[in-house]
Scaffold this motif. Structure first.
Motif, PDB file in Angstrom:
ATOM      1  N   LEU A  50       0.834  -1.215   0.000  1.00 13.10           N
ATOM      2  CA  LEU A  50       0.000   0.000   0.000  1.00 13.10           C
ATOM      3  C   LEU A  50       0.865   1.260   0.000  1.00 13.10           C
ATOM      4  O   LEU A  50       0.456   2.303  -0.501  1.00 13.10           O
ATOM      5  N   ALA A  51       2.072   1.131   0.561  1.00 11.60           N
ATOM      6  CA  ALA A  51       2.973   2.291   0.597  1.00 11.60           C
ATOM      7  C   ALA A  51       3.265   2.783  -0.814  1.00 11.60           C
ATOM      8  O   ALA A  51       3.555   3.959  -1.032  1.00 11.60           O
ATOM      9  N   LEU A  52       3.204   1.847  -1.774  1.00 10.52           N
ATOM     10  CA  LEU A  52       3.531   2.221  -3.156  1.00 10.52           C
ATOM     11  C   LEU A  52       2.449   3.077  -3.799  1.00 10.52           C
ATOM     12  O   LEU A  52       2.630   3.568  -4.909  1.00 10.52           O
ATOM     13  N   THR A  53       1.309   3.237  -3.124  1.00 11.70           N
ATOM     14  CA  THR A  53       0.283   4.107  -3.700  1.00 11.70           C
ATOM     15  C   THR A  53       0.567   5.573  -3.369  1.00 11.70           C
ATOM     16  O   THR A  53      -0.100   6.459  -3.880  1.00 11.70           O
ATOM     17  N   SER A  54       1.536   5.836  -2.497  1.00 10.51           N
ATOM     18  CA  SER A  54       1.919   7.231  -2.241  1.00 10.51           C
ATOM     19  C   SER A  54       2.949   7.629  -3.287  1.00 10.51           C
ATOM     20  O   SER A  54       3.828   6.839  -3.608  1.00 10.51           O
ATOM     21  N   GLU A  55       2.858   8.854  -3.761  1.00  7.61           N
ATOM     22  CA  GLU A  55       3.868   9.354  -4.690  1.00  7.61           C
ATOM     23  C   GLU A  55       5.202   9.448  -3.947  1.00  7.61           C
ATOM     24  O   GLU A  55       5.241   9.960  -2.829  1.00  7.61           O
ATOM     25  N   PRO A  56       6.284   8.989  -4.555  1.00  9.46           N
ATOM     26  CA  PRO A  56       7.580   9.199  -3.912  1.00  9.46           C
ATOM     27  C   PRO A  56       7.864  10.701  -3.821  1.00  9.46           C
ATOM     28  O   PRO A  56       7.528  11.441  -4.732  1.00  9.46           O
ATOM     29  N   VAL A  57       8.421  11.106  -2.706  1.00  8.91           N
ATOM     30  CA  VAL A  57       8.756  12.521  -2.529  1.00  8.91           C
ATOM     31  C   VAL A  57      10.199  12.595  -2.055  1.00  8.91           C
ATOM     32  O   VAL A  57      10.631  11.761  -1.249  1.00  8.91           O
ATOM     33  N   GLU A  58      10.949  13.567  -2.575  1.00 13.70           N
ATOM     34  CA  GLU A  58      12.350  13.726  -2.164  1.00 13.70           C
ATOM     35  C   GLU A  58      12.446  14.443  -0.816  1.00 13.70           C
ATOM     36  O   GLU A  58      11.955  15.564  -0.684  1.00 13.70           O
ATOM     37  N   PRO A  59      13.064  13.834   0.170  1.00 16.72           N
ATOM     38  CA  PRO A  59      13.344  14.588   1.403  1.00 16.72           C
ATOM     39  C   PRO A  59      14.481  15.572   1.124  1.00 16.72           C
ATOM     40  O   PRO A  59      15.197  15.417   0.139  1.00 16.72           O
ATOM     41  N   SER A  60      14.672  16.535   1.996  1.00 21.44           N
ATOM     42  CA  SER A  60      15.757  17.486   1.741  1.00 21.44           C
ATOM     43  C   SER A  60      17.101  16.784   1.998  1.00 21.44           C
ATOM     44  O   SER A  60      17.183  15.881   2.831  1.00 21.44           O
ATOM     45  N   PRO A  61      18.126  17.186   1.279  1.00 13.55           N
ATOM     46  CA  PRO A  61      19.437  16.522   1.407  1.00 13.55           C
ATOM     47  C   PRO A  61      19.971  16.572   2.839  1.00 13.55           C
ATOM     48  O   PRO A  61      20.789  15.744   3.231  1.00 13.55           O
ATOM     49  N   ALA A  62      19.477  17.533   3.637  1.00 18.44           N
ATOM     50  CA  ALA A  62      19.966  17.661   5.016  1.00 18.44           C
ATOM     51  C   ALA A  62      19.666  16.405   5.838  1.00 18.44           C
ATOM     52  O   ALA A  62      20.400  16.074   6.767  1.00 18.44           O
ATOM     53  N   VAL A  63      18.578  15.690   5.496  1.00 22.45           N
ATOM     54  CA  VAL A  63      18.206  14.503   6.279  1.00 22.45           C
ATOM     55  C   VAL A  63      19.302  13.448   6.161  1.00 22.45           C
ATOM     56  O   VAL A  63      19.724  12.835   7.150  1.00 22.45           O
ATOM     57  N   ARG A  64      19.783  13.258   4.926  1.00 24.07           N
ATOM     58  CA  ARG A  64      20.838  12.276   4.688  1.00 24.07           C
ATOM     59  C   ARG A  64      22.077  12.634   5.526  1.00 24.07           C
ATOM     60  O   ARG A  64      22.675  11.774   6.185  1.00 24.07           O
ATOM     61  N   GLU A  65      22.406  13.922   5.498  1.00 20.25           N
ATOM     62  CA  GLU A  65      23.564  14.388   6.261  1.00 20.25           C
ATOM     63  C   GLU A  65      23.391  14.119   7.753  1.00 20.25           C
ATOM     64  O   GLU A  65      24.303  13.670   8.432  1.00 20.25           O
ATOM     65  N   ARG A  66      22.178  14.431   8.248  1.00 16.45           N
ATOM     66  CA  ARG A  66      21.928  14.244   9.680  1.00 16.45           C
ATOM     67  C   ARG A  66      22.060  12.774  10.074  1.00 16.45           C
ATOM     68  O   ARG A  66      22.650  12.440  11.095  1.00 16.45           O
ATOM     69  N   ILE A  67      21.494  11.897   9.241  1.00 16.94           N
ATOM     70  CA  ILE A  67      21.560  10.464   9.552  1.00 16.94           C
ATOM     71  C   ILE A  67      23.018  10.012   9.589  1.00 16.94           C
ATOM     72  O   ILE A  67      23.464   9.368  10.543  1.00 16.94           O
ATOM     73  N   LEU A  68      23.773  10.393   8.551  1.00 12.55           N
ATOM     74  CA  LEU A  68      25.152   9.906   8.478  1.00 12.55           C
ATOM     75  C   LEU A  68      26.018  10.502   9.594  1.00 12.55           C
ATOM     76  O   LEU A  68      26.904   9.827  10.106  1.00 12.55           O
ATOM     77  N   SER A  69      25.717  11.733   9.991  1.00  6.23           N
ATOM     78  CA  SER A  69      26.553  12.283  11.052  1.00  6.23           C
ATOM     79  C   SER A  69      26.207  11.635  12.403  1.00  6.23           C
ATOM     80  O   SER A  69      27.087  11.413  13.225  1.00  6.23           O
ATOM     81  N   GLU A  70      24.928  11.280  12.606  1.00  2.67           N
ATOM     82  CA  GLU A  70      24.554  10.527  13.822  1.00  2.67           C
ATOM     83  C   GLU A  70      25.291   9.190  13.857  1.00  2.67           C
ATOM     84  O   GLU A  70      25.785   8.744  14.888  1.00  2.67           O
ATOM     85  N   VAL A  71      25.306   8.547  12.692  1.00  4.12           N
ATOM     86  CA  VAL A  71      25.920   7.234  12.582  1.00  4.12           C
ATOM     87  C   VAL A  71      27.424   7.317  12.858  1.00  4.12           C
ATOM     88  O   VAL A  71      27.997   6.459  13.520  1.00  4.12           O
ATOM     89  N   ARG A  72      28.032   8.383  12.371  1.00  4.15           N
ATOM     90  CA  ARG A  72      29.479   8.549  12.614  1.00  4.15           C
ATOM     91  C   ARG A  72      29.756   8.714  14.106  1.00  4.15           C
ATOM     92  O   ARG A  72      30.759   8.242  14.609  1.00  4.15           O
ATOM     93  N   LYS A  73      28.816   9.368  14.794  1.00  8.71           N
ATOM     94  CA  LYS A  73      28.978   9.514  16.243  1.00  8.71           C
ATOM     95  C   LYS A  73      29.008   8.137  16.903  1.00  8.71           C
ATOM     96  O   LYS A  73      29.759   7.884  17.821  1.00  8.71           O
ATOM     97  N   ASP A  74      28.153   7.243  16.392  1.00 11.98           N
ATOM     98  CA  ASP A  74      28.111   5.871  16.896  1.00 11.98           C
ATOM     99  C   ASP A  74      29.445   5.171  16.660  1.00 11.98           C
ATOM    100  O   ASP A  74      29.875   4.343  17.444  1.00 11.98           O
ATOM    101  N   LEU A  75      30.032   5.486  15.508  1.00 12.97           N
ATOM    102  CA  LEU A  75      31.246   4.775  15.114  1.00 12.97           C
ATOM    103  C   LEU A  75      32.486   5.276  15.837  1.00 12.97           C
ATOM    104  O   LEU A  75      33.390   4.520  16.125  1.00 12.97           O
ATOM    105  N   SER A  76      32.526   6.610  16.116  1.00 11.41           N
ATOM    106  CA  SER A  76      33.742   7.125  16.720  1.00 11.41           C
ATOM    107  C   SER A  76      33.609   7.115  18.233  1.00 11.41           C
ATOM    108  O   SER A  76      32.535   7.318  18.765  1.00 11.41           O
ATOM    109  N   PRO A  77      34.698   6.849  18.928  1.00  7.78           N
ATOM    110  CA  PRO A  77      34.631   6.824  20.387  1.00  7.78           C
ATOM    111  C   PRO A  77      34.293   8.212  20.912  1.00  7.78           C
ATOM    112  O   PRO A  77      34.577   9.207  20.245  1.00  7.78           O
ATOM    113  N   GLU A  78      33.700   8.245  22.074  1.00 11.23           N
ATOM    114  CA  GLU A  78      33.323   9.525  22.674  1.00 11.23           C
ATOM    115  C   GLU A  78      34.566  10.386  22.899  1.00 11.23           C
ATOM    116  O   GLU A  78      35.542   9.946  23.485  1.00 11.23           O
ATOM    117  N   VAL A  79      34.525  11.560  22.402  1.00  6.56           N
ATOM    118  CA  VAL A  79      35.638  12.473  22.619  1.00  6.56           C
ATOM    119  C   VAL A  79      35.071  13.734  23.238  1.00  6.56           C
ATOM    120  O   VAL A  79      34.089  14.278  22.777  1.00  6.56           O
TER     121      VAL A  79
END
Lengths: 249, 201
Positions: A50-79
Motif C-alpha cells: 500500500l505504501a507504493l500508492t503514495s507518490e515518492p517525494v524527495e526529502p531534503s538533502p539535510a536529512v541524509r547528512e543528519r543520519i550519516l553524522s549521527e551514525v558517525r557519532k556511533d562509530l567514533s569513540p566519545e571524545v
C-alpha cells in the motif's frame, strides 16, 4: 477462541487496525502459533505494498547528512569537546596549572592511542564486510545460511563462496568462545568424515569472520557446520554442533 | 523463488532484493556506506509514505531520520526468512509514522490535501528502488476494490485508525467494517498475487 477465529483477525492486525483488547489476545496467540505468525508475515507483505500508492517525494538533502553524522557519532569513540583556551589560564594557575597540563597531555596521548587502535579494528572489520559483500555479489556466487542449534541457539551465520571456492563466513550473535577455545567450520559431504576448515573467534558483539579455500568436493553438495574446538583447531569435531546449514548446497 | 520468464520486469526485482539483503548484512556490521546506499534506494518511497501519513515536511523528515537510525541499530534483527527488506523497511516506517501521528494528536491534520509545497519534488525514478510500474500495479489493484472495502483499509493504513474508530468515522456497524476490511485485503492479495514476483511474495 479457536485457531480459525485468530486467523480471521490477522489481515486487520497487519494493518494494525485491531482494537487494543483484540490485538492483545491475538498477540498472545501469535507467541505460540508458528502458522499464524507466518501468515501475519504474508499479510504484512501485502499491507506494505500500500505504501507504493503514495507518490515518492524527495526529502531534503539535510536529512541524509543528519543520519550519516549521527551514525558517525556511533562509530567514533566519545571524545570530549576540546575548547581552545588562552595560554595565560595556565600561567595564572602556576605549578598546579603545569601539572594539570601534563596530566591532560598524557590523557590526550593515551586517548589518541586508544582511538587509533579502535579505528584500526574498525577499518579491519569494515574491510572484511566489504570483502564479504563483494564475494556475495560476484556472478555465480552462492550463499548458504547456517542457523544456531542447541548450544548455538540464537546465532546465525552466512557462508558465501564463489565458483573458485573462495569462501567467507560471517557469523552473528555467537557468544565469544571461552579462553583457549575457538569456533571451527566443517564441510560435511554425505556420510564421509567432516572436512576441517579454519577456526575463528567472535568479538563482544558476537560477530566473527572466517576466510578459507573450500575443498572441491564440498562445493557441490555439502552441509556446513560449526563446532567449538581447542584454539588450534581439530582434525575431527570434538563438540556438539553450534550452527549448521539445513539444505545441501 | 522461481522467476516467471513471462513477466519482463520480474527478474529485476528479486535482484534488487538480493542487493538489499547484502546491504542490510553490511549495515549490521556497521558499514556506513551501505546505510547511505540503502537510504538512497528507499528515501523517496519512504518519505512519500511519511508525507502521506503526516502531511508535514518537518515531522516526516524527522521520522525518516529516526527510521534509518533504527535500521542502523537494528539491522542485525532483520531476518530474511521472515520477510523481504522492502516489507521490513516499509512496516518500520509506517509504524513510526503512525506513532508520530498519534503523538501529535494530529488527526485533524491541516486539511488541505494540496498543502504540499512546490518544493516537494516528485522523486526522480532513476534513484528509486521502485519504478512507477510497481506503483501502478498496486494502484490498479486497489482501484478494483469496491470503495466500501477500500476505505477501511486506507483509513487503517494511512491514518492509523482502529476498526472501532473506522466504524465511527464511516457510521457503519463494527461487524460490517471488520468484514469489509478482511474481504478487501483478501481481494487485494489475490489481485497482487498475479504480480507476485514483482513484489517478492
Amino acid at each position: 477462541m479457536v485457531h480459525e477465529a485468530y486467523k480471521e483477525m490477522i489481515p486487520a492486525r497487519a494493518l494494525s487496525a485491531l482494537d487494543a483488547a483484540e490485538a492483545q489476545t491475538l498477540n498472545e496467540h501469535l507467541e505460540n502459533c508458528d502458522e499464524c505468525r507466518k501468515e501475519l508475515e504474508e499479510w504484512q507483505a501485502t499491507a506494505a505494498t500500500l505504501a507504493l500508492t503514495s507518490e515518492p517525494v524527495e526529502p531534503s538533502p539535510a536529512v541524509r547528512e543528519r543520519i550519516l553524522s549521527e551514525v558517525r557519532k556511533d562509530l567514533s569513540p566519545e571524545v570530549l569537546p576540546f575548547r581552545s583556551t588562552s595560554r595565560n589560564i595556565w600561567s595564572s594557575f602556576g605549578a598546579l596549572g603545569a601539572m594539570a597540563a601534563v596530566v591532560l597531555l598524557t590523557a590526550l596521548i593515551v586517548g589518541l592511542a586508544v582511538m587509533w587502535r579502535q579505528n584500526q579494528l574498525m577499518q579491519e572489520e569494515m574491510a572484511q564486510t566489504k570483502e564479504f559483500v563483494e564475494l556475495v555479489t560476484t556472478p555465480g556466487a552462492r550463499v548458504s545460511d547456517l542457523k544456531g542449534v542447541d548450544l548455538g541457539a540464537g546465532a546465525a551465520a552466512s557462508l558465501a563462496y564463489d565458483q573458485n571456492g573462495h569462501a567467507m563466513l560471517m557469523a552473528k550473535k555467537l557468544p565469544r568462545p571461552p579462553q583457549g577455545k575457538a569456533y571451527q567450520l566443517w564441510f560435511i559431504v554425505g556420510t564421509k568424515p567432516p572436512m576441517p576448515s579454519k577456526t575463528f573467534s567472535t568479538d563482544k558483539s558476537g560477530t566473527g569472520m572466517l576466510k578459507d579455500q573450500m575443498p572441491k568436493e564440498a562445493m557441490d553438495s555439502a552441509v556446513f557446520a560449526i563446532t567449538m574446538e581447542p584454539e588450534g583447531g581439530s582434525s575431527a569435531p570434538t563438540s556438539p554442533i553450534y550452527l549448521r546449514s539445513f539444505e545441501v548446497n | 523463488m522461481s522467476l516467471n520468464p513471462s513477466k519482463s520486469a520480474a527478474p529485476y526485482i528479486p535482484r534488487l532484493q538480493d542487493t538489499d539483503v547484502a546491504l542490510l548484512t553490511a549495515i549490521a556490521a556497521h558499514d556506513e556506506a551501505a546505510l547511505a546506499q540503502l537510504y538512497d534506494r528507499y528515501r523517496a518511497i519512504l518519505f512519500g509514505l511519511l508525507m502521506r501519513i503526516l502531511n508535514n515536511r518537518e515531522e516526516a523528515e524527522d521520522v525518516l531520520q529516526e527510521v534509518f537510525l533504527q535500521v542502523w541499530r537494528k539491522a542485525q534483527d532483520f531476518d530474511e526468512s521472515r520477510g523481504r527488506p522492502f516489507t521490513w523497511l516499509v512496516t518500520l516506517a509506517r509504524s513510526r509514522g503512525i506513532d508520530r501521528l498519534r503523538t501529535l494528536a494530529a488527526r485533524e491534520r491541516v486539511a488541505e490535501a494540496g498543502a504540499r509545497e512546490p518544493s516537494d519534488e516528485i522523486s526522480d525514478a532513476a534513484t528509486d528502488a521502485f519504478k512507477s510500474e510497481q506503483r501502478g500495479l498496486v494502484s490498479d489493484a486497489l482501484a478494483k476494490l469496491p470503495d466500501e472495502q477500500k476505505r477501511p483499509i486506507m483509513l487503517a493504513y494511512f491514518e492509523g485508525l482502529t476498526q472501532s474508530e473506522i466504524a465511527t468515522n464511516l457510521g457503519a456497524p463494527l461487524g460490517t467494517v471488520k468484514t469489509r476490511m478482511r474481504t478487501g485485503m483478501i481481494r487485494l492479495r489475490e489481485l497482487l498475487a498475479g504480480q507476485g514476483e514483482s513484489f517478492g511474495f
